[in-house]
Design a protein around this motif. Structure first.
Motif, short mmCIF file in Angstrom:
data_model
loop_
_atom_site.label_atom_id
_atom_site.label_comp_id
_atom_site.label_asym_id
_atom_site.label_seq_id
_atom_site.Cartn_x
_atom_site.Cartn_y
_atom_site.Cartn_z
N VAL A 437 41.27 29.26 39.28
CA VAL A 437 40.03 29.69 39.89
C VAL A 437 40.18 31.08 40.50
N GLU A 438 41.24 31.28 41.24
CA GLU A 438 41.44 32.57 41.89
C GLU A 438 41.63 33.68 40.87
N GLU A 439 42.40 33.40 39.82
CA GLU A 439 42.61 34.40 38.77
C GLU A 439 41.28 34.76 38.09
N THR A 440 40.46 33.77 37.87
CA THR A 440 39.18 34.00 37.20
C THR A 440 38.21 34.79 38.07
N LEU A 441 38.15 34.45 39.34
CA LEU A 441 37.26 35.19 40.25
C LEU A 441 37.69 36.65 40.34
N GLU A 442 38.99 36.89 40.36
CA GLU A 442 39.46 38.27 40.41
C GLU A 442 39.08 39.01 39.12
N ALA A 443 39.15 38.31 37.99
CA ALA A 443 38.76 38.93 36.72
C ALA A 443 37.27 39.27 36.72
N TYR A 444 36.44 38.38 37.25
CA TYR A 444 35.01 38.68 37.35
C TYR A 444 34.77 39.92 38.20
N LYS A 445 35.48 40.04 39.30
CA LYS A 445 35.34 41.22 40.15
C LYS A 445 35.60 42.48 39.36
N GLN A 446 36.63 42.47 38.56
CA GLN A 446 36.99 43.65 37.79
C GLN A 446 35.98 43.92 36.66
N ALA A 447 35.56 42.85 35.98
CA ALA A 447 34.69 43.01 34.80
C ALA A 447 33.26 43.38 35.17
#
Length: 448
Positions: A437-447
């Motif tokens: 979950v944390e990895e995915t949320l960070e990816a959304y922030k970047q994308a």
């Protein structure tokens, strides 16, 4: 990321398969999809060895993730070792049917088939046979499998096939209306009520970005179908045994449909479909009745074992608590990210489903205080209410090209595998973790 082997495989596939794929949505990503080698928990590894957090999960069937618990794996292997299939009844299909009937209140009898498409095709035929009527009301943009009755576009006055190869005369028996539009439904019944066999809808529109029903909408559908002697069919191919736990989405909305179609989770990751409902209606299927339905692989013993053991494991463990908690955290995290970086966009989903819809019409709300905190619920008091999608057309008008051509690839580069277009759901499994979950949320922030 290196993708040379996936590119080479796609080149080979184009030579022997139409479009290089066996299901159209898999080719939605350009210039080519990555080919999966294997799954691992809540992850997949592609043909080039790249690892991704997998929120696609086979488009929904993998409630437990890619690693089956020992009791599920053992039963699948034991059943397969006894023989592939028989063309005769087996005890495991009776066991599975009893489990579903026990847990889904509207289902008194059930028939297993081989896909969601086959389930909805059979349910429509059964509704027509039971009522002696021809017309089926569907939601515009909704998807109920690759079948002639529901591959229809246009509106109630001008329905037309949405695919080549379907005669125009077929679509004349289908009435498309917008989801969440009571007036359009009333008008359809006012014009055609004596010939409407059924209303067919997903309880939550899940093939068009996840659109939640307005409060009272399903109660309205139940009332208007009862009033006109039509059936209410819930397509729970996606929501079944994912939303609302073992009682399915209909239990969460406290609605009793006449018929329900199932797929995906009910087969534990193997090919499956099912139709369940009131006994008096289900008895219309041959050999009890005169509505023909049959299939060589229906009730396949390995599928039945996988589906039953998956549901039993979910009933006996914390599966729904786990996946729903992670789904809630994802949607809450995404709501915060979207409010900060893309306030025009809408976070949708419930239980273990989630999506960000790239909505764009009009300015963003002036204030996002007290918005729906974990996915749109069509709450009139929410500041996003007038901006959030209410039906399939609203989702189609979103930035679908940006989602597919830019955003999906940016997420892939960060090791996150999302559904291949703006319209398909994304799912949480028992194999996912807090770290995913944390990895995915960070990816959304970047994308974003």
């Amino acid at each position: 990321m290196n993708d040379e082997h996936s590119r080479a495989l796609y080149d080979r596939a184009l030579s022997v398969m139409p479009g290089g794929v066996n299901s159209t949505v898999r080719a939605a990503i350009e210039p080519y999809p990555f080919f999966v080698q294997k799954g691992d928990g809540g992850h997949v590894i592609d043909a080039d060895g790249n690892r991704y957090v997998d929120w696609v999960l086979g488009l929904g069937p993998l409630l437990l993730g890619h690693d089956l618990p020992e009791q599920v794996r053992a039963e699948v292997q034991r059943t397969a070792s006894e023989g592939p299939m028989y063309g005769a009844p087996t005890e495991i299909e009776v066991d599975h049917a009893e489990f579903v009937v026990r847990h889904v209140p509207s289902v008194e009898k059930i028939r297993f088939v081989n896909s969601g498409t086959e389930a909805t095709t059979s349910a429509v035929r059964l509704a027509r046979g039971h009522t002696g009527r021809n017309k089926i009301v569907v939601m515009q943009g909704g998807y109920h499998g690759a079948q002639e009755t529901t591959l229809v576009e246009g509106d109630a006055d001008n329905p037309r096939p949405s695919s080549a190869g379907i005669p125009q005369s077929f679509s004349e028996h289908t009435i498309p209306v917008p989801f969440n539009d009571e007036d359009a439904m009333r008008e359809a019944f006012a014009k055609h009520g004596d010939d409407i066999a059924a209303v067919l809808t997903e309880p939550i529109l899940c093939n068009y970005g996840i659109v939640y029903p307005e409060e009272g909408y399903h109660e309205f559908l139940r009332e208007i179908t009862d009033e006109h002697g039509s059936l209410l069919i819930f397509d729970e191919v996606i929501t079944g045994f994912r939303v609302g736990g073992l009682g399915c989405a209909q239990s969460e909305f406290d609605i009793t449909p006449d018929l329900t179609t199932f797929g995906k989770i009910i087969g534990g990751g193997f090919p499956v479909g099912a139709i369940g409902g009131k006994a008096e209606i289900m008895e219309g299927f041959t050999p009890a009745g005169d509505v023909f339905q049959a299939g060589t692989f229906s009730g396949h013993p390995v599928t039945m074992a996988a589906g039953l053991e998956t549901l039993k494991f979910a009933a006996e463990n914390d599966v729904y608590d786990h996946v729903n908690d992670l789904g809630d955290r994802l949607r809450r995290g995404l709501t915060d990210i979207v409010a900060d970086q893309a306030p025009n966009y809408t976070v949708t989903g419930t239980d273990s489903m989630f999506k960000v819809i790239f909505t764009r019409d009009g300015p963003a709300p002036s204030s996002l205080e007290e918005q729906c905190p974990a996915g749109c619920r069509q709450d009139p008091t929410c500041p996003r209410y007038d901006y959030s999608p209410k039906n399939a057309a609203d989702v189609k008008n979103a930035e679908t090209d940006r989602w597919r051509r830019i955003f999906w690839g940016q997420m892939k580069e960060q090791g996150v595998f999302l559904s291949q277009n703006q319209f398909e759901c994304q799912f949480v499994s028992y194999g996912h973790t807090d770290a995913d979950v944390e990895e995915t949320l960070e990816a959304y922030k970047q994308a974003l």
